[in-house]
Design a protein around this motif. Structure first.
Motif, mmCIF file in Angstrom:
data_model
loop_
_atom_site.group_PDB
_atom_site.id
_atom_site.type_symbol
_atom_site.label_atom_id
_atom_site.label_comp_id
_atom_site.label_asym_id
_atom_site.label_seq_id
_atom_site.Cartn_x
_atom_site.Cartn_y
_atom_site.Cartn_z
ATOM 1 N N MET A 84 -64.831 -100.351 37.528
ATOM 2 C CA MET A 84 -65.855 -99.261 38.433
ATOM 3 C C MET A 84 -64.812 -98.289 38.890
ATOM 4 S SD MET A 84 -68.660 -100.502 37.634
ATOM 5 C CE MET A 84 -69.779 -99.253 38.203
ATOM 6 N N GLU A 85 -63.803 -98.684 39.362
ATOM 7 C CA GLU A 85 -63.009 -97.696 40.015
ATOM 8 C C GLU A 85 -62.404 -96.658 38.948
ATOM 9 O OE1 GLU A 85 -62.647 -100.881 40.218
ATOM 10 O OE2 GLU A 85 -62.168 -101.505 42.184
ATOM 11 N N GLU A 88 -65.180 -94.235 38.316
ATOM 12 C CA GLU A 88 -65.376 -93.281 39.577
ATOM 13 C C GLU A 88 -64.366 -92.242 39.397
ATOM 14 O OE1 GLU A 88 -66.388 -90.845 42.670
ATOM 15 O OE2 GLU A 88 -67.460 -92.525 41.392
ATOM 16 N N PHE A 118 -74.468 -99.507 33.074
ATOM 17 C CA PHE A 118 -73.822 -99.287 34.567
ATOM 18 C C PHE A 118 -72.440 -98.489 34.593
ATOM 19 C CE2 PHE A 118 -71.637 -102.612 32.423
ATOM 20 C CZ PHE A 118 -70.190 -102.687 32.995
ATOM 21 N N LEU A 119 -71.764 -98.204 33.576
ATOM 22 C CA LEU A 119 -70.713 -97.297 33.317
ATOM 23 C C LEU A 119 -71.057 -96.117 33.024
ATOM 24 C CD1 LEU A 119 -68.033 -99.577 31.780
ATOM 25 C CD2 LEU A 119 -67.924 -98.619 34.039
#
Length: 356
Positions: A84-85, A88, A118-119
């Protein structure tokens, strides 16, 4: 035309990405981002072991690097335990009007792969906001299991199954965290490593199966995964340290796509840290695409670097698969793209006379 590039990360792939950018006649390296203060302030050539200073000084100030307004960021920062980082980080570039090519979020090889919304969705939104394009690819997942199989099925009268196989000895890969903690080498055979947790193989490599299915317009009934591990018969020591006898020394996994009740599109990996283990498993030092049909085809891509190392050769290909795509990605319509969305990427301008 020259495209202005910032590289992000100087790890296993990142160092070769820096080299590929510097050596590419259509690209200009204008900045480099690092994650640690210890690397900041050093010439990127020093970090990538390139010899002559480049004049490009690494920074851990992301805002300052993006303020250079590059056409593209080459993102190779670690992502396996920080998906997730990493997403982002890429979205931050995209929203700022900067295109991205990356090997880090390899699960986005095929952005429409079920289960990765989700990505994918935040990156699609970032592309729309910044009018930018994002391409996550490499050699595997990447070229060896999306471009190769789709290209060669174009020579078929008909086909009944496709197998994309990687056979690699990772002894010289020198990414100890990935080899031990993600893949489980050096741990007991029943160790609950990240790679073999439920759904992780499909998350990482399912995109290859879905990509080929989409490119060939077949409907998958389902995608599932299988794996097995074998122990070392003796201690093995390499650049990553000691791997003890009895611990995992070889693994084989498959992500299988089912069409009409049959395993029709299969992604297979055979991975060792010593050549003498699992002699009954497929042997080699690279990639195979095996197409059953009329005619039957078996396409081999063996690779090695200038020192004869096939694992390093594959790392270089991961870097060049994204770096050489920069011109077409920058010129492409905005969005989150797969290899099949892009025009053919070639080695145009990369000719270099052989030494001697």
């Amino acid at each position: 035309m020259s495209y202005r590039v910032v590289t992000w990360g100087t790890g296993n792939v990142g160092a070769y990405a820096v080299r590929a950018v510097i050596n590419h006649p259509e690209l200009e390296l204008i900045g480099h981002i690092v994650s640690s203060p210890e690397k900041a302030g050093r010439d990127v050539s020093e970090l990538a072991n390139l010899g002559e200073p480049s004049g490009i000084i690494a920074t851990d100030d992301i805002d300052a690097a993006l303020a250079l307004a590059p056409d593209c960021v080459v993102y190779t920062a670690h992502s396996e335990t920080r998906m997730m980082e990493a997403a982002e980080d890429q979205a931050r570039c995209l929203r700022a009007g900067i295109n991205v090519v990356s090997s880090s979020l390899f699960m986005l090889q095929y952005p429409d792969n079920p289960g990765i919304a989700f990505l994918a969705d935040p990156l699609r939104s970032a592309c729309e906001e910044g009018n930018t394009t994002c391409f996550n690819n490499g050699i595997d997942p990447g070229f060896a299991n999306d471009t190769m199989p789709l290209t060669f099925t174009g020579l078929s009268e008909h086909w009944s199954s496709i197998r994309m196989r990687e056979v690699v000895n990772y002894a010289t890969y020198e990414q100890e965290h990935t080899i031990r903690e993600v893949m489980g080498f050096g741990y007991p055979l029943d160790h609950d490593c990240m790679l073999f947790q439920e759904g992780m193989l499909s998350l990482g490599w399912g995109g290859a199966v879905w990509s080929v299915a989409a490119g060939l317009a077949v409907t998958l009934d389902r995608v599932y995964e299988v794996h097995e591990r074998l122990p070392l018969s003796a201690d093995v020591t390499n650049a990553m340290g000691l791997f003890k006898a009895g611990t995992t020394g070889a693994m084989r996994f498959e992500v299988r796509g089912v069409v009409d009740g049959r395993d029709a599109i299969v992604l297979e990996h055979v991975t060792r840290i010593t050549d003498d283990i699992a002699p009954e498993w497929p042997q080699g030092k690279g990639y195979r695409v095996i197409i059953e049909g009329e005619p039957r085809m078996e396409i081999a891509m063996d690779m090695e670097d200038s020192n004869g190392d096939h694992a390093v050769g594959g790392v270089i290909q991961t870097a060049t698969a994204i770096v050489n795509a920069i011109p077409v990605v920058v010129e492409h319509a905005a969005g989150l793209v797969a290899a099949m969305d892009l025009p053919k990427i070639t080695g145009k301008g990369l000719y270099k006379p052989a030494a001697g």
